[in-house]
Design a protein around this motif. Structure first.
Motif, short mmCIF file in Angstrom:
data_model
loop_
_atom_site.label_atom_id
_atom_site.label_comp_id
_atom_site.label_asym_id
_atom_site.label_seq_id
_atom_site.Cartn_x
_atom_site.Cartn_y
_atom_site.Cartn_z
N ASP A 107 -10.76 6.39 -3.92
CA ASP A 107 -10.91 7.92 -3.97
C ASP A 107 -10.09 8.59 -4.90
OD1 ASP A 107 -12.72 7.76 -1.82
OD2 ASP A 107 -11.22 8.24 -0.38
N TRP A 108 -8.63 8.15 -4.98
CA TRP A 108 -7.84 8.53 -5.96
C TRP A 108 -8.39 8.20 -7.40
CZ3 TRP A 108 -4.72 5.71 -9.56
CH2 TRP A 108 -3.76 6.30 -10.13
N LEU A 109 -8.96 7.18 -7.60
CA LEU A 109 -9.27 6.96 -8.88
C LEU A 109 -10.61 7.79 -9.44
CD1 LEU A 109 -9.72 2.85 -9.46
CD2 LEU A 109 -8.59 4.62 -10.72
N THR A 169 -0.44 4.05 -9.82
CA THR A 169 -0.83 3.69 -11.31
C THR A 169 -2.10 2.92 -11.27
OG1 THR A 169 -0.14 2.09 -13.21
CG2 THR A 169 0.48 1.57 -10.68
N ILE A 170 -3.02 2.89 -12.19
CA ILE A 170 -4.41 2.35 -12.22
C ILE A 170 -4.04 0.68 -12.38
CG2 ILE A 170 -6.42 2.17 -13.64
CD1 ILE A 170 -6.37 4.85 -14.17
N ALA A 171 -2.93 0.25 -13.19
CA ALA A 171 -2.88 -1.19 -13.72
C ALA A 171 -2.90 -2.12 -12.42
CB ALA A 171 -1.86 -1.14 -14.40
N LEU A 172 -2.38 -1.62 -11.42
CA LEU A 172 -2.25 -2.43 -10.08
C LEU A 172 -3.40 -2.66 -9.20
CD1 LEU A 172 1.40 -1.58 -8.63
CD2 LEU A 172 0.93 -3.32 -10.46
N HIS A 184 0.85 -1.14 0.08
CA HIS A 184 -0.09 -0.03 0.13
C HIS A 184 0.89 1.34 -0.12
CE1 HIS A 184 -3.14 2.65 2.29
NE2 HIS A 184 -3.19 3.08 0.95
N PRO A 185 1.97 1.38 0.79
CA PRO A 185 2.73 2.39 0.74
C PRO A 185 3.61 2.58 -0.52
CG PRO A 185 3.10 1.52 3.09
CD PRO A 185 2.22 0.54 1.93
N TRP A 186 3.99 1.34 -1.17
CA TRP A 186 4.76 1.33 -2.37
C TRP A 186 3.79 1.93 -3.53
CZ3 TRP A 186 4.63 -0.19 -7.23
CH2 TRP A 186 5.89 -0.28 -7.94
N TRP A 187 2.50 1.59 -3.42
CA TRP A 187 1.48 2.11 -4.57
C TRP A 187 1.35 3.69 -4.29
CZ3 TRP A 187 -2.97 4.88 -3.81
CH2 TRP A 187 -3.58 5.09 -4.98
N ARG A 188 1.66 4.09 -3.00
CA ARG A 188 1.24 5.42 -2.70
C ARG A 188 2.32 6.35 -3.54
NH1 ARG A 188 0.74 5.76 2.99
NH2 ARG A 188 -1.42 4.81 2.74
N ASP A 189 3.45 5.66 -3.57
CA ASP A 189 4.82 6.38 -4.09
C ASP A 189 4.83 6.13 -5.43
OD1 ASP A 189 5.31 7.43 -1.59
OD2 ASP A 189 6.88 5.66 -1.01
N GLN A 235 -8.39 9.41 -16.97
CA GLN A 235 -7.18 10.12 -17.32
C GLN A 235 -6.15 8.87 -17.27
OE1 GLN A 235 -6.31 14.11 -15.81
NE2 GLN A 235 -8.42 13.78 -14.81
N SER A 236 -5.09 9.18 -18.00
CA SER A 236 -3.77 8.29 -17.96
C SER A 236 -2.95 8.84 -16.93
CB SER A 236 -3.16 8.11 -19.50
OG SER A 236 -2.83 9.54 -19.47
N VAL A 237 -2.36 7.90 -16.25
CA VAL A 237 -1.18 8.25 -15.30
C VAL A 237 0.06 7.91 -15.82
CG1 VAL A 237 -0.70 7.95 -12.78
CG2 VAL A 237 -2.97 7.74 -13.71
N VAL A 238 1.06 8.92 -15.73
CA VAL A 238 2.48 8.68 -16.12
C VAL A 238 3.21 9.24 -14.98
CG1 VAL A 238 4.15 9.58 -17.77
CG2 VAL A 238 1.80 9.21 -18.60
N GLY A 239 4.21 8.43 -14.31
CA GLY A 239 4.92 8.69 -13.36
C GLY A 239 4.17 9.15 -12.17
N GLY A 240 3.07 8.47 -11.79
CA GLY A 240 2.17 8.87 -10.78
C GLY A 240 1.35 10.06 -10.96
#
Length: 302
Positions: free
Chosen positions: A170-172, A138-141, A130-135, A192-197
């Motif tokens: 919430d972020w989505l 990405t939507i894919a995970l 969860h912290p790793w994703w926060r940093d 929207q797309s997400v690039v580099g977070g």
């Protein structure tokens, strides 16, 4: 549909031929080297496929347990999963890419083999990823991660798992096109797309929107169970819009009249094209779209 079930079973048996059992641990995983295949993801996906069969035979359930055992053996003390890689960054990215399918498989099998170790594995993984994703947003995970976290929350009622799902959903919701440009009404419901977070206001596509829809299905389930009424309403509205966007990307009789009958019948109808500016059919897109729609039909009527 017995024919569809038979085709699915045959596909699984064919894929099992590409795996091998470790004689020491009795764990099963792909026989291909990790430089070619993410073994963690492959084991998780194949395990899920077996458990999706309407009536999996006992021998197939045993193979699903061997695949789940491989996943269990890869988890480390801090909750992360061990994978191969040339650099630490490559290992981290491969681990993150495989953890969702792996955890979703563990919880998908909970109904067949309830065991405390499955819940413990998901809780530990949530603490790490969860912290790793926060940093590394990405939507894919998200589809498989939220599926695993939600299933574990519904069983164990660990608030940390629900909070992780809510933060992701919430972020989505901040990425969804809700009031599209009047010149682009077909963007509504897409993401929207997400690039580099970071969010990028690019034209919405099938893969990201279908992945988001899958995530929102599980977010709705978690919000309902947690009594989060406002969140449930927001997630449900976002989900309905996302599903409508996905459905609009399907080739139907109405939007393929300009193709020849043979080509339309055998190569287009029923398929989901990549976006409103890309009519190509890709296997990943079909998987994403069908996964989202099946999850919606399976869980949302409740």
């Amino acid at each position: 549909d017995d024919r569809a079930a038979a085709v699915a079973k045959q596909a699984i048996l064919t894929l099992l031929l590409e795996t091998a059992v470790d004689p020491k641990t009795q764990a099963r995983t792909t026989a291909a080297p990790e430089t070619f295949v993410n073994r963690l993801a492959a084991s998780g996906l194949l395990c899920q496929a077996i458990l999706e069969l309407p009536r999996p035979a006992q021998d197939l359930l045993q193979e699903a347990e061997r695949l789940a055992h491989y996943v269990r053996l890869q988890q480390q003390a801090d909750g992360s999963f061990a994978v191969a890689g040339d650099t630490e960054q490559a290992k981290a990215e491969a681990s993150a890419a495989g953890v969702g399918p792996a955890l979703a498989a563990l919880m998908r099998g909970y109904g067949h083999q309830p065991a405390a170790w499955r819940l413990d594995a998901v809780r530990k993984a949530c603490t790490y990823y969860h912290p790793w994703w926060r940093d590394h947003k990405t939507i894919a995970l998200l589809p498989d991660l939220t599926a695993a976290f939600t299933e574990a929350y519904l069983v164990g009622k660990d608030a940390a798992l629900a909070n992780a799902v809510f933060e992701m959903a919430d972020w989505l919701c901040t990425l969804q096109y809700t009031n599209a440009d009047p010149l682009r009404p077909h963007w509504t419901g897409g993401f929207q797309s997400v690039v580099g977070g970071k969010a990028r206001p690019t034209p919405p596509e099938l893969n990201s929107t279908a992945a988001a829809a899958s995530c929102l299905v599980h977010a709705c389930r978690a919000a309902y169970a947690a009594g989060e009424v406002q969140r449930l309403a927001r997630y449900r509205a976002a989900l309905e819009s996302a599903v409508s966007f996905v459905a609009a990307l399907q080739y139907t009789e109405a939007n393929t009249e300009h193709f020849t009958d043979g080509f339309r019948q055998h190569a287009l109808l029923g398929g989901f094209f990549a976006s409103h500016h890309d009519g190509d059919l890709r296997l990943e897109g079909q998987y994403r779209a069908l996964a989202a729609l099946v999850a919606y039909l399976r869980h949302l009527p409740q």
